[in-house]
Scaffold this active site. Structure first.
Site, PDB file in Angstrom:
ATOM      1  N   THR A   1      30.540  48.876  39.696  1.00  0.00           N
ATOM      2  CA  THR A   1      30.753  47.432  39.481  1.00  0.00           C
ATOM      3  C   THR A   1      31.369  46.779  40.723  1.00  0.00           C
ATOM      4  O   THR A   1      31.100  45.608  40.997  1.00  0.00           O
ATOM      5  CB  THR A   1      31.644  47.149  38.255  1.00  0.00           C
ATOM      6  OG1 THR A   1      32.940  47.684  38.474  1.00  0.00           O
ATOM      7  CG2 THR A   1      31.037  47.728  36.984  1.00  0.00           C
TER       8      THR A   1
ATOM      9  N   ILE B   1      38.370  62.802  47.998  1.00  0.00           N
ATOM     10  CA  ILE B   1      39.351  62.514  49.062  1.00  0.00           C
ATOM     11  C   ILE B   1      38.660  62.645  50.424  1.00  0.00           C
ATOM     12  O   ILE B   1      37.866  63.561  50.638  1.00  0.00           O
ATOM     13  CB  ILE B   1      40.539  63.513  48.963  1.00  0.00           C
ATOM     14  CG1 ILE B   1      41.296  63.321  47.650  1.00  0.00           C
ATOM     15  CG2 ILE B   1      41.448  63.419  50.186  1.00  0.00           C
ATOM     16  CD1 ILE B   1      42.374  62.262  47.638  1.00  0.00           C
TER      17      ILE B   1
ATOM     18  N   HIS C   1      42.048  50.011  45.035  1.00  0.00           N
ATOM     19  CA  HIS C   1      42.833  50.839  44.111  1.00  0.00           C
ATOM     20  C   HIS C   1      43.238  49.985  42.908  1.00  0.00           C
ATOM     21  O   HIS C   1      43.724  48.858  43.088  1.00  0.00           O
ATOM     22  CB  HIS C   1      44.079  51.394  44.810  1.00  0.00           C
ATOM     23  CG  HIS C   1      44.854  52.295  43.917  1.00  0.00           C
ATOM     24  ND1 HIS C   1      44.456  53.578  43.615  1.00  0.00           N
ATOM     25  CD2 HIS C   1      45.987  52.081  43.191  1.00  0.00           C
ATOM     26  CE1 HIS C   1      45.307  54.117  42.767  1.00  0.00           C
ATOM     27  NE2 HIS C   1      46.244  53.231  42.486  1.00  0.00           N
TER      28      HIS C   1
HETATM   29  C1  GAR Z   1      37.546  51.050  39.947  1.00  0.00           C
HETATM   30  O1  GAR Z   1      38.473  50.620  38.982  1.00  0.00           O
HETATM   31  C2  GAR Z   1      38.275  51.448  41.220  1.00  0.00           C
HETATM   32  O2  GAR Z   1      39.377  50.628  41.510  1.00  0.00           O
HETATM   33  C3  GAR Z   1      38.714  52.836  40.876  1.00  0.00           C
HETATM   34  O3  GAR Z   1      37.613  53.404  40.185  1.00  0.00           O
HETATM   35  C4  GAR Z   1      36.889  52.360  39.520  1.00  0.00           C
HETATM   36  C5  GAR Z   1      35.423  52.436  39.930  1.00  0.00           C
HETATM   37  O4  GAR Z   1      34.646  51.536  39.201  1.00  0.00           O
HETATM   38  N1  GAR Z   1      39.057  53.578  42.053  1.00  0.00           N
HETATM   39  C6  GAR Z   1      40.056  54.456  42.097  1.00  0.00           C
HETATM   40  O5  GAR Z   1      40.714  54.758  41.136  1.00  0.00           O
HETATM   41  C7  GAR Z   1      40.295  55.088  43.468  1.00  0.00           C
HETATM   42  N2  GAR Z   1      41.601  55.668  43.527  1.00  0.00           N
HETATM   43  P1  GAR Z   1      33.205  51.044  39.726  1.00  0.00           P
HETATM   44  O6  GAR Z   1      32.391  52.298  40.033  1.00  0.00           O
HETATM   45  O7  GAR Z   1      32.642  50.306  38.549  1.00  0.00           O
HETATM   46  O8  GAR Z   1      33.409  50.172  40.924  1.00  0.00           O
END
Ligand code: GAR
Length: 208
Positions: free
Chosen positions: A13, A93, A110
């Protein structure tokens, strides 16, 4: 025009928010030229394909040693001539080679207000579970540069989001995405592409 390479692992997203911002002109001086996924089944890859963006897959488990993986990802980013690397829900990582070759050119999103609920093990839904466990009334999201310290690089933009009665980790995650992540990540990328971010002493200054 800067080449933006987006690294993903899941739903994508945040990648979609970047694609939409590019289409609507909220990101100038930059173009998403490649999406790299750590997971061949990530829906983010479909989003990229639907928008005509080339994709690549790179999996940690395909390399015996972490150093080999680190070298392969560095080489791929160099081959793609990345000016900016964006971690948009990238769950592996990064190694020292990638970080040193792209110093202050990697932006991560984050889902909390750093330095709260961050560091090793704090990713995805777990961040929101911990925020609810602690009972914080305000959480949010942070766009920051990546350095050798997990979630410890210079902060670019933060946005606060209220926690509400009855929130579950899933509900809170969605609100943080809608009210913070999908806005500040494209904003940070646009600032970078327009050379508006100066880094001094592990802090940023946003230029007008
Ligand atoms: C998001 O909430 C992002 O901030 C988080 O994973 C999700 C991915 O959603 N990232 C972390 O936690 C990194 N430490 P998405 O694939 O729908 O963008």
């Amino acid at each position: 025009m800067k080449n933006i390479v987006v690294l993903v692992s899941g739903g994508g997203t945040n990648l979609q928010a970047l694609i939409d911002a590019q289409k609507s002109g909220k990101i100038t001086c930059g173009k998403i030229t490649c999406v790299i996924s750590s997971n061949p089944k990530a829906y983010a890859l479909t989003r990229a394909a639907e928008n005509g963006i080339p994709t690549e897959i790179i999996r940690r488990k395909d390399y015996a040693a972490f150093e080999e993986y680190d070298a392969a990802l560095t080489a791929l980013l160099q081959e793609k001539q990345a000016d900016l690397v964006v971690l948009a829900g990238f769950m592996t990582i990064l190694g020292g080679q990638v970080i040193s070759n792209f110093r202050n050119r990697i932006i991560n999103i984050h889902p909390a207000l750093i330095p709260s609920f961050c560091g090793e093990g704090y990713y995805g839904l777990r961040v929101h579970e911990e925020a609810l466990k602690k009972g914080v009334k305000v959480t949010g999201a942070t766009a920051h540069f990546v350095n050798e310290v997990c979630d410890g690089g210079p902060i670019i933009i933060q946005r606060a989001v209220e926690v509400e009665n009855g929130d579950t980790p899933e509900i809170l995650q969605r609100r943080v995405m809608e009210q913070a992540e999908w806005h500040i990540l494209p904003e940070a990328v646009n600032l970078f592409c327009n050379d508006k971010i100066k880094v001094i002493d592990n802090k940023t200054e946003i230029l007008d």
